[in-house]
Design an enzyme around this catalytic site. Sequence first.
Site, PDB file in Angstrom:
ATOM      1  N   ASP A   2     -11.555   3.155   5.014  1.00  0.00           N
ATOM      2  CA  ASP A   2     -10.939   4.474   5.195  1.00  0.00           C
ATOM      3  C   ASP A   2     -11.988   5.561   5.420  1.00  0.00           C
ATOM      4  O   ASP A   2     -11.887   6.658   4.874  1.00  0.00           O
ATOM      5  CB  ASP A   2     -10.041   4.843   4.003  1.00  0.00           C
ATOM      6  CG  ASP A   2      -9.167   6.062   4.320  1.00  0.00           C
ATOM      7  OD1 ASP A   2      -8.845   6.261   5.498  1.00  0.00           O
ATOM      8  OD2 ASP A   2      -8.830   6.808   3.382  1.00  0.00           O
TER       9      ASP A   2
ATOM     10  N   HIS B  80      -7.871   8.271   7.414  1.00  0.00           N
ATOM     11  CA  HIS B  80      -6.473   8.712   7.441  1.00  0.00           C
ATOM     12  C   HIS B  80      -6.338  10.206   7.705  1.00  0.00           C
ATOM     13  O   HIS B  80      -5.242  10.681   8.003  1.00  0.00           O
ATOM     14  CB  HIS B  80      -5.753   8.319   6.138  1.00  0.00           C
ATOM     15  CG  HIS B  80      -6.122   9.115   4.937  1.00  0.00           C
ATOM     16  ND1 HIS B  80      -7.095   8.735   4.045  1.00  0.00           N
ATOM     17  CD2 HIS B  80      -5.640  10.291   4.456  1.00  0.00           C
ATOM     18  CE1 HIS B  80      -7.176   9.623   3.071  1.00  0.00           C
ATOM     19  NE2 HIS B  80      -6.310  10.578   3.294  1.00  0.00           N
TER      20      HIS B  80
ATOM     21  N   GLY C 138     -13.262 -17.437   7.112  1.00  0.00           N
ATOM     22  CA  GLY C 138     -11.995 -18.109   7.359  1.00  0.00           C
ATOM     23  C   GLY C 138     -11.462 -18.918   6.190  1.00  0.00           C
ATOM     24  O   GLY C 138     -11.246 -20.119   6.321  1.00  0.00           O
ATOM     25  N   VAL C 139     -11.255 -18.256   5.041  1.00  0.00           N
ATOM     26  CA  VAL C 139     -10.687 -18.936   3.875  1.00  0.00           C
ATOM     27  C   VAL C 139      -9.568 -18.081   3.286  1.00  0.00           C
ATOM     28  O   VAL C 139      -9.473 -16.881   3.539  1.00  0.00           O
ATOM     29  CB  VAL C 139     -11.740 -19.195   2.774  1.00  0.00           C
ATOM     30  CG1 VAL C 139     -12.809 -20.147   3.263  1.00  0.00           C
ATOM     31  CG2 VAL C 139     -12.342 -17.883   2.282  1.00  0.00           C
TER      32      VAL C 139
ATOM     33  N   GLY D 271      -5.272  17.538   0.837  1.00  0.00           N
ATOM     34  CA  GLY D 271      -6.210  18.399   1.539  1.00  0.00           C
ATOM     35  C   GLY D 271      -7.647  18.146   1.130  1.00  0.00           C
ATOM     36  O   GLY D 271      -8.579  18.520   1.828  1.00  0.00           O
ATOM     37  N   ASN D 272      -7.831  17.505  -0.046  1.00  0.00           N
ATOM     38  CA  ASN D 272      -9.180  17.152  -0.512  1.00  0.00           C
ATOM     39  C   ASN D 272      -9.733  15.909   0.175  1.00  0.00           C
ATOM     40  O   ASN D 272     -10.933  15.624   0.057  1.00  0.00           O
ATOM     41  CB  ASN D 272      -9.193  16.906  -2.019  1.00  0.00           C
ATOM     42  CG  ASN D 272      -9.390  18.175  -2.831  1.00  0.00           C
ATOM     43  OD1 ASN D 272      -8.464  18.653  -3.465  1.00  0.00           O
ATOM     44  ND2 ASN D 272     -10.592  18.732  -2.797  1.00  0.00           N
ATOM     45  N   SER D 273      -8.889  15.139   0.831  1.00  0.00           N
ATOM     46  CA  SER D 273      -9.342  13.899   1.457  1.00  0.00           C
ATOM     47  C   SER D 273     -10.516  14.140   2.384  1.00  0.00           C
ATOM     48  O   SER D 273     -10.469  15.030   3.242  1.00  0.00           O
ATOM     49  CB  SER D 273      -8.203  13.258   2.258  1.00  0.00           C
ATOM     50  OG  SER D 273      -7.271  12.662   1.411  1.00  0.00           O
TER      51      SER D 273
END
Length: 387
Positions: free
Chosen positions: A154, A124, A284-285, A226-228
């Site tokens: 992410d 992000h 596929g469940v 800003g720490n991301s």
Amino acid sequence: MKRLWLLFAQSVTVLLALYFIVATLQPGWLQRNNAVRSNAGIALIEAPQSEANRASVATSSFSPAAKKASPAVVSINTSTAVRHPRANDPWFQFFFGDQGVQNQAGLGSGVIVSPDGYVLTNNHVVEAADDIEVTLTDGRKAKGTVMGTDPETDLAILKISLDKLPVIVLGNSDSAEVGDQVLAIGNPFGVGQTVTSGIISALGRSELGINTFENFIQTDAAINPGNSGGALVDVNGNLVGINTAIYSRSGGSMGIGFAIPVALAKNVLDSIVRDGKVTRGWIGVEPNDLTPELAETFGVKADSGVIITGVLQSGPAANAGIRPGDVITQIGDMQVHHVQSLLTAVAALVPGTTSEVQLRRGDQSLTLPITPGTRPVNNRAMPQGRR
């Protein structure tokens, strides 16, 4: 002869004394450069196994850890060209004129994990960015190129081209324990690189609605906008996590932050560099957490596992013989306790390689072979709480 032997013994004694003094006061001088090659051939530096374990004695200062890790933590500035959604509307142009293109700025952090120039950060932070500038603590700047992203965890991998890069040492997030002291390093609010301290508050946090695949380290070290993408390091200055999100009612730190374990980040790094993308298994469940009501509805006698309420026609699970009402208790070598653990276990499967699924059907225990497919890419909307 006796004098030579005495001189030799004295020399050995002095050398041993010097060794123990250095080992006690400056152990870093004796460490070798633990450079390794990952599965994708990336040059990484990993901490020795003894150092990767948690510190047994609290330190009076975090300065050595901060000095060791901080040079490898970078600031990331992004720019995205944005047009007004009605910019092409003739009536809008008549009243407001041509608004043109405006640049929207973004801010985050990243961690240099290889002398080859690979930088770990959050998806992000760089998502949809047109220009990415990476700034090192020594003032050098470089254009960041996105090598690949993984929205479901992410994470994103950038590449920069600079010489003599500072590289962080990778710790062992699997050996982390609740109560271990940690530091969060990043560029909050764009004020400049900042170090905050705290402890690991919890491990294995999931079902938070932040990512598809969640196994967060929770910490009370202050994490702010800003720490991301910045570093969560242990008291030895080794990377244990990538700071990703916070729980906040004010937009600032409230003592509940979340970091992606470095073990998961390293797997994503390898996959993106080697294959250009992250490939995960898929069966596929439609899974649901097992409740007494669902168990009674489907007539199954099980008190643990994940109940399957829907099976995709002609999907891997259907071809394996899995039916609605089955309770999956284990996939391969991984136990299944809730939906998140099922997603993680299925994602770890290698598409096209047969594995075994253990389940309960009614009052029977069954083991079925299943050949997973490739999980479709999920570009879902960005959840709130990201920092």
